[in-house]
Write an enzyme that holds these catalytic residues in place. Structure first.
Site, mmCIF file in Angstrom:
data_model
loop_
_atom_site.group_PDB
_atom_site.id
_atom_site.type_symbol
_atom_site.label_atom_id
_atom_site.label_comp_id
_atom_site.label_asym_id
_atom_site.label_seq_id
_atom_site.Cartn_x
_atom_site.Cartn_y
_atom_site.Cartn_z
ATOM 1 N N GLY A 240 0.766 -1.247 0.000
ATOM 2 C CA GLY A 240 0.000 0.000 0.000
ATOM 3 C C GLY A 240 0.786 1.280 0.000
ATOM 4 O O GLY A 240 0.219 2.353 -0.264
ATOM 5 N N GLU A 276 3.789 -6.958 1.592
ATOM 6 C CA GLU A 276 3.308 -7.245 0.236
ATOM 7 C C GLU A 276 3.362 -6.000 -0.648
ATOM 8 O O GLU A 276 2.343 -5.560 -1.167
ATOM 9 C CB GLU A 276 1.856 -7.739 0.289
ATOM 10 C CG GLU A 276 1.631 -8.978 1.124
ATOM 11 C CD GLU A 276 0.147 -9.303 1.314
ATOM 12 O OE1 GLU A 276 -0.714 -8.484 0.913
ATOM 13 O OE2 GLU A 276 -0.149 -10.363 1.869
ATOM 14 N N ARG A 279 3.348 -1.534 -5.916
ATOM 15 C CA ARG A 279 3.658 -0.269 -6.587
ATOM 16 C C ARG A 279 5.007 0.320 -6.138
ATOM 17 O O ARG A 279 5.744 0.871 -6.947
ATOM 18 C CB ARG A 279 2.530 0.730 -6.272
ATOM 19 C CG ARG A 279 2.617 2.014 -7.040
ATOM 20 C CD ARG A 279 1.541 3.009 -6.605
ATOM 21 N NE ARG A 279 0.300 2.450 -6.192
ATOM 22 C CZ ARG A 279 -0.833 2.483 -6.897
ATOM 23 N NH1 ARG A 279 -0.852 3.080 -8.069
ATOM 24 N NH2 ARG A 279 -1.939 1.953 -6.424
ATOM 25 N N ARG A 315 -5.354 3.874 -15.747
ATOM 26 C CA ARG A 315 -5.395 4.568 -14.454
ATOM 27 C C ARG A 315 -6.006 5.975 -14.503
ATOM 28 O O ARG A 315 -6.801 6.315 -13.635
ATOM 29 C CB ARG A 315 -4.004 4.594 -13.804
ATOM 30 C CG ARG A 315 -3.390 3.209 -13.603
ATOM 31 C CD ARG A 315 -2.200 3.199 -12.668
ATOM 32 N NE ARG A 315 -2.620 3.479 -11.308
ATOM 33 C CZ ARG A 315 -2.555 4.634 -10.724
ATOM 34 N NH1 ARG A 315 -2.023 5.666 -11.361
ATOM 35 N NH2 ARG A 315 -3.001 4.804 -9.517
ATOM 36 N N CYS A 344 -12.407 5.584 -28.886
ATOM 37 C CA CYS A 344 -13.649 6.348 -29.055
ATOM 38 C C CYS A 344 -14.414 6.490 -27.748
ATOM 39 O O CYS A 344 -15.527 5.959 -27.600
ATOM 40 C CB CYS A 344 -14.496 5.680 -30.117
ATOM 41 S SG CYS A 344 -13.614 5.672 -31.667
ATOM 42 N N GLU A 345 -13.815 7.133 -26.791
ATOM 43 C CA GLU A 345 -14.467 7.458 -25.520
ATOM 44 C C GLU A 345 -13.866 8.764 -25.033
ATOM 45 O O GLU A 345 -12.638 8.947 -25.104
ATOM 46 C CB GLU A 345 -14.178 6.388 -24.450
ATOM 47 C CG GLU A 345 -14.670 5.028 -24.818
ATOM 48 C CD GLU A 345 -15.370 4.316 -23.668
ATOM 49 O OE1 GLU A 345 -15.723 4.957 -22.653
ATOM 50 O OE2 GLU A 345 -15.542 3.106 -23.811
HETATM 51 N N1 LLP Z 1 -1.662 -6.962 -0.922
HETATM 52 C C1 LLP Z 1 -2.954 -7.048 -1.257
HETATM 53 C C2 LLP Z 1 -3.805 -7.998 -0.552
HETATM 54 C C3 LLP Z 1 -3.475 -6.217 -2.272
HETATM 55 O O1 LLP Z 1 -4.764 -6.295 -2.593
HETATM 56 C C4 LLP Z 1 -2.617 -5.307 -2.939
HETATM 57 C C5 LLP Z 1 -3.115 -4.439 -4.005
HETATM 58 C C6 LLP Z 1 -1.258 -5.277 -2.568
HETATM 59 C C7 LLP Z 1 -0.813 -6.116 -1.546
HETATM 60 C C8 LLP Z 1 -0.275 -4.362 -3.206
HETATM 61 O O2 LLP Z 1 -0.572 -3.037 -2.991
HETATM 62 P P1 LLP Z 1 0.476 -1.893 -3.403
HETATM 63 O O3 LLP Z 1 1.682 -2.065 -2.543
HETATM 64 O O4 LLP Z 1 0.793 -2.064 -4.829
HETATM 65 O O5 LLP Z 1 -0.251 -0.641 -3.144
HETATM 66 N N2 LLP Z 1 -5.040 -0.905 -9.830
HETATM 67 C C9 LLP Z 1 -4.910 0.048 -8.746
HETATM 68 C C10 LLP Z 1 -4.265 -0.570 -7.524
HETATM 69 C C11 LLP Z 1 -4.989 -1.789 -7.005
HETATM 70 C C12 LLP Z 1 -4.309 -2.437 -5.827
HETATM 71 C C13 LLP Z 1 -4.904 -3.771 -5.534
HETATM 72 N N3 LLP Z 1 -4.328 -4.463 -4.426
HETATM 73 C C14 LLP Z 1 -4.124 1.254 -9.242
HETATM 74 O O6 LLP Z 1 -3.765 1.312 -10.407
HETATM 75 O O7 LLP Z 1 -3.922 2.195 -8.478
#
Ligand code: LLP
Length: 424
Positions: A240, A276, A279, A315, A344-345
């Site tokens: 996160g 985990e 990003r 995004r 086309c949006e």
């Molecule tokens: N762990 C779990 C259980 C998750 O659901 C996620 C992301 C992560 C770890 C990794 O999160 P990060 O460290 O990457 O923030 N598509 C969206 C982001 C969706 C994230 C989904 N879950 C975007 O482009 O912002």
């Protein structure tokens, strides 16, 4: 230091000029820097170095390209997977099974079987009904599945609603107050063994405060469960942590800030901590390289029409996300424009009223911070090809996913025989 930089007036990824890649593989194309990923992985590991044997399980969903996973596996990272497909990729990249965490609210019996047969560190479970299914699957295989319960701490992550996961109304986790009852009930389920708790409250967090709140709630729950006789050995703190998209805004907390906060909050927990990040590791290690097709006059500002579109990078339209846009060879002049794709949006846009480098038709443009949740979320809407991916490592570069063009998609589809028959 950014691994994308200007050298002799031309943007390079590490030692490779971006126009060289565009000439060789065409545009749009995703370009990743292996050393940028390594640097982030090392920074996080360093920030967590005072913890006892933490497991950094990279969230595969952020960028599942096998070359990316192989780069991160070599850094000692594990994998957080949420599907049988991601599990397969993690294994194919050589990630040891004891570093694979299986998350996700909708694991199927087939996926449970696959991971149990192949091996894993633990399943993070999100409901008691899911635990019952896993119990049946594991018992039938004569196995015991290591599990953690993902709690929903009811914390507002302060990020975009579509990427918040830790509020009570979100589908994720078990309400934290229900955890003692669920853990007690787990005792009567054969084939599952409770190892600990997990939490993940959302993505692109730009403040540590909600994470602190969630971690503190997790700590209290661990103490309560122990007092009720459970053996809690792991705590998975999820991912996160946000990355910087807009250089004009204050940067999000660094891995160092995050590590210090976690170290302080978890002192004395006596567990193995799992992380985990997705990003954080790959977000700023990638960009989307695109070419300006033409500049169309607009009512207020011109439309810069590029050959990438919402199908390549969803995004901006999905989360109103801001991505920096730069000319690959800037002229030192600026313009204000709407940067849009050919789909086309009206939602097919990368930037609105953006003051940016002045560009002309035929120029190359870089859409930054496209290493995470970019190629992996792309699709073929408007029958557009899937953009290729390139990995750069110093002065080496390679195509790590070729362009998947319309011929390949067309070849996959079938016209049933009966469509040609005369009407009945
Ligand atoms: N762990 C779990 C259980 C998750 O659901 C996620 C992301 C992560 C770890 C990794 O999160 P990060 O460290 O990457 O923030 N598509 C969206 C982001 C969706 C994230 C989904 N879950 C975007 O482009 O912002």
């Amino acid at each position: 230091m950014s691994h994308f930089h200007l050298r002799d007036g031309v943007t390079h990824c590490e030692d490779v000029p971006l126009p060289e890649i565009a000439r060789a593989v065409g545009t749009p194309v995703f370009v990743y820097s292996a050393n940028a990923m390594r640097a982030q992985a090392r920074a996080l590991r360093q920030a967590l170095s005072s913890l006892d044997d933490p497991l950094i399980a990279y969230a595969v969903k952020a960028n599942p390209n096998i070359a990316v996973l192989t780069t991160l596996a070599a850094e000692g990272l594990g994998a957080d997977v949420v599907s049988g497909g991601e599990y397969k990729r993690a294994r194919a990249a050589g990630i040891p099974t004891d570093r694979i965490v299986f998350s996700g609210v909708g694991k199927t019996a087939g996926e449970m079987r696959q991971a149990l047969a192949g091996g894993l560190c633990q399943f993070n479970l999100e409901s008691f009904v899911e635990a019952e299914m896993l119990s049946q699957v594991a018992s039938a295989m004569g196995r015991t599945a290591p599990v953690a319960i993902r709690v929903n701490p009811d914390v507002d992550a302060g990020t975009h609603a579509k990427i918040s996961t830790g509020a009570a109304h979100n589908k994720f986790g078990i309400p934290i107050g229900d955890t003692p009852a669920v853990c007690a009930a787990l005792r009567s389920l054969p084939g599952v063994e409770l190892r600990g708790l997990a939490v993940h409250i959302g993505s692109q967090l730009t403040s540590l405060a909600p994470l602190e709140k969630a971690i503190a709630r997790l700590g209290s729950m661990i103490a309560q469960l122990r007092s009720e006789g459970h053996r809690i050995r792991v705590a998975d703190l999820g991912g996160g942590l946000g990355v910087q998209y807009d250089p004009a805004l204050p940067p999000p907390p660094s891995p160092g800030d995050y590590g210090a906060m976690v170290t302080r909050l978890t002192r004395g927990w006596d567990v193995r901590l799992i992380f985990e990040p997705g990003r954080l590791i790959v977000g700023n290690a990638g960009l989307l390289l695109t070419e300006v097709i033409r500049i169309k006059p607009g009512p207020k500002y011109p439309f810069v029409i590029v050959d990438a579109a919402m199908n390549d990078l969803m995004r901006p339209t999905l989360y109103d996300a801001w991505h920096e846009i730069q000319a690959v060879a800037p002229r030192g002049e600026e313009m204000t424009a709407d940067v849009v794709g050919p789909v086309c949006e009206s939602g097919d846009m990368f930037a609105v009223s953006r003051t940016m480098d002045r560009v002309e038709a035929g120029d190359l443009v870089a859409i930054r911070t496209a290493g995470a949740y970019a190629a992996t979320m792309s699709n073929t809407y408007n029958s557009r090809a899937l953009a290729p991916e390139v990995l750069v490592d110093g002065s080496d570069w390679a195509l790590v996913r070729p362009r998947r063009d319309d011929e390949a998609f067309l070849a996959d589809e079938r016209v049933p025989d009966w469509l040609g028959r005369a009407p009945r």
